[in-house]
Design a protein around this motif. Structure first.
Motif, PDB file in Angstrom:
ATOM      1  N   LEU A 144       0.819  -1.206   0.000  1.00 14.68           N
ATOM      2  CA  LEU A 144       0.000   0.000   0.000  1.00 14.68           C
ATOM      3  C   LEU A 144       0.855   1.259   0.000  1.00 14.68           C
ATOM      4  O   LEU A 144       0.523   2.244  -0.680  1.00 14.68           O
ATOM      5  N   ASP A 145       1.952   1.261   0.748  1.00 14.72           N
ATOM      6  CA  ASP A 145       2.802   2.454   0.825  1.00 14.72           C
ATOM      7  C   ASP A 145       3.330   2.853  -0.551  1.00 14.72           C
ATOM      8  O   ASP A 145       3.434   4.047  -0.858  1.00 14.72           O
ATOM      9  N   GLU A 146       3.669   1.873  -1.371  1.00 17.93           N
ATOM     10  CA  GLU A 146       4.162   2.184  -2.721  1.00 17.93           C
ATOM     11  C   GLU A 146       3.061   2.847  -3.554  1.00 17.93           C
ATOM     12  O   GLU A 146       3.321   3.811  -4.297  1.00 17.93           O
ATOM     13  N   VAL A 147       1.848   2.350  -3.433  1.00 19.75           N
ATOM     14  CA  VAL A 147       0.745   2.910  -4.205  1.00 19.75           C
ATOM     15  C   VAL A 147       0.415   4.318  -3.727  1.00 19.75           C
ATOM     16  O   VAL A 147       0.204   5.236  -4.534  1.00 19.75           O
ATOM     17  N   ARG A 148       0.397   4.515  -2.424  1.00 24.54           N
ATOM     18  CA  ARG A 148       0.099   5.851  -1.903  1.00 24.54           C
ATOM     19  C   ARG A 148       1.172   6.850  -2.318  1.00 24.54           C
ATOM     20  O   ARG A 148       0.860   8.017  -2.629  1.00 24.54           O
ATOM     21  N   ALA A 149       2.425   6.424  -2.321  1.00 28.57           N
ATOM     22  CA  ALA A 149       3.503   7.321  -2.739  1.00 28.57           C
ATOM     23  C   ALA A 149       3.313   7.741  -4.195  1.00 28.57           C
ATOM     24  O   ALA A 149       3.535   8.908  -4.558  1.00 28.57           O
ATOM     25  N   HIS A 150       2.883   6.809  -5.031  1.00 24.66           N
ATOM     26  CA  HIS A 150       2.649   7.139  -6.436  1.00 24.66           C
ATOM     27  C   HIS A 150       1.466   8.094  -6.580  1.00 24.66           C
ATOM     28  O   HIS A 150       1.523   9.038  -7.396  1.00 24.66           O
ATOM     29  N   LEU A 151       0.419   7.873  -5.814  1.00 24.50           N
ATOM     30  CA  LEU A 151      -0.733   8.770  -5.876  1.00 24.50           C
ATOM     31  C   LEU A 151      -0.337  10.190  -5.481  1.00 24.50           C
ATOM     32  O   LEU A 151      -0.726  11.168  -6.137  1.00 24.50           O
ATOM     33  N   ARG A 152       0.428  10.321  -4.414  1.00 23.05           N
ATOM     34  CA  ARG A 152       0.847  11.648  -3.972  1.00 23.05           C
ATOM     35  C   ARG A 152       1.735  12.321  -5.014  1.00 23.05           C
ATOM     36  O   ARG A 152       1.654  13.543  -5.221  1.00 23.05           O
ATOM     37  N   ALA A 153       2.566  11.530  -5.670  1.00 30.97           N
ATOM     38  CA  ALA A 153       3.513  12.095  -6.638  1.00 30.97           C
ATOM     39  C   ALA A 153       2.834  12.528  -7.929  1.00 30.97           C
ATOM     40  O   ALA A 153       3.308  13.451  -8.609  1.00 30.97           O
ATOM     41  N   THR A 154       1.727  11.889  -8.292  1.00 38.10           N
ATOM     42  CA  THR A 154       1.099  12.165  -9.587  1.00 38.10           C
ATOM     43  C   THR A 154      -0.141  13.040  -9.495  1.00 38.10           C
ATOM     44  O   THR A 154      -0.569  13.599 -10.499  1.00 38.10           O
ATOM     45  N   ALA A 155      -0.738  13.143  -8.324  1.00 31.39           N
ATOM     46  CA  ALA A 155      -1.948  13.957  -8.178  1.00 31.39           C
ATOM     47  C   ALA A 155      -1.592  15.440  -8.181  1.00 31.39           C
ATOM     48  O   ALA A 155      -0.648  15.868  -7.518  1.00 31.39           O
ATOM     49  N   ASP A 156      -2.354  16.196  -8.918  1.00 33.33           N
ATOM     50  CA  ASP A 156      -2.124  17.634  -9.037  1.00 33.33           C
ATOM     51  C   ASP A 156      -2.920  18.379  -7.957  1.00 33.33           C
ATOM     52  O   ASP A 156      -4.135  18.197  -7.848  1.00 33.33           O
ATOM     53  N   PRO A 157      -2.262  19.213  -7.168  1.00 32.30           N
ATOM     54  CA  PRO A 157      -2.991  19.973  -6.138  1.00 32.30           C
ATOM     55  C   PRO A 157      -4.120  20.831  -6.711  1.00 32.30           C
ATOM     56  O   PRO A 157      -5.039  21.206  -5.978  1.00 32.30           O
ATOM     57  N   ALA A 158      -4.076  21.098  -8.012  1.00 32.59           N
ATOM     58  CA  ALA A 158      -5.130  21.899  -8.625  1.00 32.59           C
ATOM     59  C   ALA A 158      -6.484  21.195  -8.576  1.00 32.59           C
ATOM     60  O   ALA A 158      -7.531  21.845  -8.545  1.00 32.59           O
ATOM     61  N   TRP A 159      -6.470  19.849  -8.585  1.00 31.58           N
ATOM     62  CA  TRP A 159      -7.744  19.117  -8.536  1.00 31.58           C
ATOM     63  C   TRP A 159      -7.839  18.124  -7.378  1.00 31.58           C
ATOM     64  O   TRP A 159      -8.895  17.541  -7.139  1.00 31.58           O
TER      65      TRP A 159
END
Length: 290
Positions: free
Chosen positions: A120-135
């Motif tokens: 799960l930690d790997e997936v969450r790290a990817h989500l944080r890295a790719t999600a744009d704060p604009a949305w």
């Protein structure tokens, strides 16, 4: 014979104000019953007619709410009728028995996930890295089993979910977009596996199911008969299956149609079982006389 009814909750049986889909004139809108309050405000509804049908269904079948919600989120919902003996939360990761999580089931699930999927930690790290704060509004983990993002749908790029799914698949994860939430869920974490466990424990002879999202597809495929509404991910994808009935309505009135269909099918199955049982009794009495 007992009938087990496993149904998704959000946008299948219960609806937020934004998902009600009341496109008829106000004077013709159905009366609504609030079944969830969050932070002191009403959050989820079904029609009053659906409430009556659901209460009867819960009395005449093994009704199992089957949701991606966490246990805490599920406990906010007050469905009509008797309290379900079993409930499935966290997309199958938590099995509630008389309202309390079954620790043995949860341990079995976590063992399976550890052996089959990226952590799960790997997936969450990817989500944080790719999600744009604009949305991006929120990033969360649920029950330490899966992750999700809460987003502004109007600002979300059309390509993001597809690209996330392509990244997640080789790691044993699946992706689903439901309303304002993007879910990243381990592939072995399924509602159908938990329903199979409840079916085994109850000895149910027929399983009925309902759901609206891609995370419900395995549940619908595993059921003897299944229903989905005219809205949601499955509707958008044109998803179907031999045992599936599509309810053409959308929004909260679709939920009412689904509950009605589940109740009618459960009644038919129960009547057939009663007739068979009566026939067996008559044959047994006849053998005794012989």
């Amino acid at each position: 014979m007992s009938v087990l009814v496993a149904s998704d909750l959000d946008r299948t049986l219960i609806y937020s104000a934004a998902a009600l889909g009341l496109d008829m004139p106000d004077a013709e809108a159905p009366r609504l019953l609030c079944v969830e309050v969050y932070q002191g405000r009403p959050l989820s509804y079904l029609t009053e007619t659906a409430a009556g049908l659901l209460a009867e269904l819960a009395r005449t079948s093994v009704f199992v709410p089957t949701t991606t919600r966490t246990v805490e989120q599920y406990r906010r919902v007050r469905l009509p009728g008797p309290a379900p003996r079993f409930a499935i939360c966290a997309n199958g990761g938590q099995l509630l028995v008389d309202g309390e999580p079954d620790p043995d089931w949860h341990t079995r699930v976590r063992t399976t996930l550890a052996a089959a999927c990226a952590p799960l930690d790997e997936v969450r790290a990817h989500l944080r890295a790719t999600a744009d704060p604009a949305w991006l509004l929120k990033e969360r983990a649920a029950e330490d089993l899966f992750a999700y993002l809460v987003v502004e749908r109007e600002l979300l790029p059309e390509s993001y979910v597809k690209e996330l799914a392509q990244w997640a698949a080789p790691r044993g994860w699946t992706v689903s977009l439901q309303g304002r939430k993007i879910y990243a869920v381990p592939e072995p974490l399924t509602k159908s596996a938990a329903v199979a466990e409840v079916t085994s424990r109850t000895g149910a002879d027929e399983v009925l199911a309902a759901g609206d999202s891609l995370l419900d597809a395995d549940l619908l495929l595993a059921a003897d008969r299944a229903w989905r509404p005219g809205h949601g991910e499955l509707a958008d994808a044109g998803w179907t299956a031999p045992q599936l009935t599509v309810v053409e309505e959308k929004g909260v009135v679709a939920g009412e149609s689904i509950v009605r269909a589940l109740g009618e099918r459960a009644s038919v199955a129960g009547a057939r079982a009663g007739a068979r049982a009566g026939g067996e009794v008559i044959r047994a009495v006849s053998r005794g006389r012989d």
